[in-house]
Write a protein that holds these residues in place. Structure first.
Motif, PDB file in Angstrom:
ATOM      1  N   THR A  79     -15.609  -0.862   8.243  1.00  0.00           N
ATOM      2  CA  THR A  79     -15.191  -1.599   7.460  1.00  0.00           C
ATOM      3  C   THR A  79     -14.512  -2.269   8.483  1.00  0.00           C
ATOM      4  O   THR A  79     -15.480  -3.320   8.011  1.00  0.00           O
ATOM      5  N   CYS A  80     -14.050  -2.613   9.529  1.00  0.00           N
ATOM      6  CA  CYS A  80     -14.201  -3.383  10.462  1.00  0.00           C
ATOM      7  C   CYS A  80     -15.805  -3.645  11.066  1.00  0.00           C
ATOM      8  O   CYS A  80     -16.268  -4.906  11.042  1.00  0.00           O
ATOM      9  N   ASN A 110       1.107  -1.605  -0.332  1.00  0.00           N
ATOM     10  CA  ASN A 110      -0.033   0.293   0.152  1.00  0.00           C
ATOM     11  C   ASN A 110       0.843   1.225   0.201  1.00  0.00           C
ATOM     12  O   ASN A 110       1.744   1.242   0.368  1.00  0.00           O
ATOM     13  N   HIS A 147     -12.373   2.836   8.657  1.00  0.00           N
ATOM     14  CA  HIS A 147     -11.658   2.075   9.416  1.00  0.00           C
ATOM     15  C   HIS A 147     -12.662   1.545  10.153  1.00  0.00           C
ATOM     16  O   HIS A 147     -13.002  -0.218  10.072  1.00  0.00           O
ATOM     17  N   LYS A 199     -16.866  -5.886   7.688  1.00  0.00           N
ATOM     18  CA  LYS A 199     -15.832  -7.147   7.727  1.00  0.00           C
ATOM     19  C   LYS A 199     -16.835  -8.386   8.798  1.00  0.00           C
ATOM     20  O   LYS A 199     -17.023  -9.240   8.949  1.00  0.00           O
ATOM     21  N   ARG A 201      -4.725   1.367   7.534  1.00  0.00           N
ATOM     22  CA  ARG A 201      -3.417   2.276   6.987  1.00  0.00           C
ATOM     23  C   ARG A 201      -2.605   2.604   7.179  1.00  0.00           C
ATOM     24  O   ARG A 201      -2.902   3.943   7.955  1.00  0.00           O
ATOM     25  N   GLY A 252      -5.301   2.973  12.872  1.00  0.00           N
ATOM     26  CA  GLY A 252      -6.415   2.143  12.617  1.00  0.00           C
ATOM     27  C   GLY A 252      -7.151   1.458  13.825  1.00  0.00           C
ATOM     28  O   GLY A 252      -7.391   2.268  14.931  1.00  0.00           O
ATOM     29  N   CYS A 273      -8.609  -6.535  12.093  1.00  0.00           N
ATOM     30  CA  CYS A 273      -8.090  -5.168  12.049  1.00  0.00           C
ATOM     31  C   CYS A 273      -8.195  -4.339  11.197  1.00  0.00           C
ATOM     32  O   CYS A 273      -8.168  -4.988   9.831  1.00  0.00           O
ATOM     33  N   THR A 274      -8.450  -3.503  10.337  1.00  0.00           N
ATOM     34  CA  THR A 274      -8.970  -2.583   9.647  1.00  0.00           C
ATOM     35  C   THR A 274      -7.385  -1.458   9.676  1.00  0.00           C
ATOM     36  O   THR A 274      -7.637  -0.380  10.358  1.00  0.00           O
TER      37      THR A 274
END
Length: 416
Positions: free
Chosen positions: A267-268, A32, A264, A271, A245, A338, A242-243
């Motif tokens: 996103t978690c 990334n 993030h 998921k 970046r 994160g 875990c997300t």
DNA sequence: TCTGGGGTCCTAGGACCC
DNA sequence: TCTGGGGTCCTAGGACCC
């Protein structure tokens, strides 16, 4: 008998499937933010490019040898991985997917080099991905066999079929190349004169138990053909998600960090819902740039325990933002942020709280609707306002290849 | 100038219980 | 004045994997 099937230079190979121009040419794939090298074709390896090397240090080499560079394209790699796994799973009764590019196949019914070669051929022909195959009585030995198949055979398939062969191979196999022996342990072993896998196998078990861990003993037993790690067919529920970046450019302002942490966290939550799970804790962390030695370093970490397990986007995002506010300091410049959701439980086994004031049924309906829209219309079509529209903290991805298999506009056209 | 992301398992040690 | 022994649970941190 167990077969380990491992895709060769997986990400680099994925880039080649729909781009034959780069066949037989050096190819590298970057992490990334186009930061480090995370995959190399054989040609790139031959040029001396190391795993994990920062891309900016390779500038000269890249220009001199005309190396083909790609940003990570996980949509492509994930989809090709699925195809490879599908082809392989049809060949055996039992298979364990170990990682994006590896699987253990149960060869108990019939183990032979020919069977390995047949599967290798089929995967290559049906998906375009080259693989190597290691066949042995245990996973650890299959890993050794796979290593030998990749480095020292032409066919790309190697099988351990008798103790004599195993012994001879282990005698020249470096201890640090064993599965489960990392840098620190290797150093410890070498300090007491253990350099080869065979020496490790013949070393005193009590010493291993004391100085390594229970896994050291298991590793030793597996080298003696005793199974300690059976093939696991059922996929286990994740214990943490875990997300995180790094930012394309560093960030100072709280409002921008909120966008990142909010995204993030969302996103978690997504998921979690995909896994049909709920979390009991939400952790957030920030970090400054560790490579800037003169800058002030600050790496805060905050865990928030929940009263009621949840996978609701709004609740998780709100909690994460609250955590962010509690650790934020305005005299630092941040490089990474994160969110980790932990203490995960199945969503149907959640314990309610007497004092819960949230209308969870309603939230559930909202989440279902949002997930449905995002699944059909595209990721993040519907999102929370806190996630913002800003692109400032987004990734740097300058060399991204098309999503050949997962996006209609990127599908190759054949002109006749 | 530019240095990744996502996991698991194990152990030691603290807090607590009887 | 003398102050044991056995256990569980939780967490942080280390080591490893891809």
């Amino acid at each position: 008998m167990i077969a380990l099937i491992d895709c060769n230079n997986f990400y680099a190979s994925c880039e080649r499937v729909f781009n034959p121009k780069i066949e037989n040419k050096p190819v590298i794939v970057l992490s990334n933010n186009d930061g480090c090298v995370i995959a190399r074709s054989n040609e790139a390896k031959a040029l001396g490019i190391k795993m994990g090397e920062p891309a900016f240090k390779l500038k000269n080499l890249i220009e001199r040898y005309n190396i083909n560079i790609f940003s990570t394209n996980f949509a492509l790699y994930g989809d090709l991985s699925k195809r490879v796994m599908n082809v392989m799973s049809a060949e055996v009764d039992k298979m364990e997917i170990y990682s994006i590019d590896e699987a253990f196949l149960d060869f108990t019914d019939y183990a032979s080099k020919e069977r390995g070669i047949a599967i290798k051929k089929k995967v290559q022909q049906w998906t375009g991905i080259p693989v190597s195959v290691g066949i042995a009585p245990t996973k650890v030995l299959a890993k050794v066999a796979g290593y030998i198949a990749k480095k020292h055979t032409k066919a790309g398939v190697f099988m351990f079929n008798d103790e004599g062969l195993i012994r001879r191979a282990l005698n020249v196999f470096k201890v640090e190349d064993l599965w489960g022996i990392g840098r620190k342990t290797a150093k410890k072993l070498k300090a007491v004169g253990i350099h080869t896998a065979l020496q490790f196998r013949e070393c005193d078990s009590n010493w291993i138990r004391r100085h390594l861990s229970i896994n050291g003993v298991r590793l030793q037993k597996e080298l003696y053909e005793e199974v300690c790690y059976p093939i696991e067919v059922t996929r286990k529920r994740k214990q943490n998600i875990c997300t995180a970046r790094s930012f394309g450019t560093e960030i100072k302002k709280l409002s921008k960090l909120k966008e990142a942490i909010g995204s993030h966290a969302n996103t978690c939550a997504t998921k979690l819902r995909e896994e049909k799970s709920c979390c009991n804790s939400i952790s957030i962390f920030l970090s400054t740039n560790p490579f800037k030695l003169q800058a002030k370093q600050y790496n805060p970490y905050k865990v928030i325990q929940l009263d009621v397990p949840t996978n609701d986007s709004m609740e998780i995002v709100k909690t994460a933002i609250k955590g962010l506010e509690s650790i934020y300091r305005d005299d630092c410049i941040y490089k990474k942020a994160g969110v980790i959701v932990g203490r995960i439980v199945p969503q149907e086994q959640t314990q309610l709280s007497l004092f819960d004031s949230l209308d969870r049924e309603k939230r559930k309906r909202i989440n279902v609707a949002v997930d449905k829209i995002n699944a059909t219309m595209g990721k993040n079509k519907v999102k929370l306002a806190v996630q913002g529209n800003g692109r400032k903290w987004k990734l740097k991805q300058e060399k991204l290849s098309p999503c050949y298999t997962t996006r209609f506009t990127d599908i190759l056209e054949v002109v006749i």
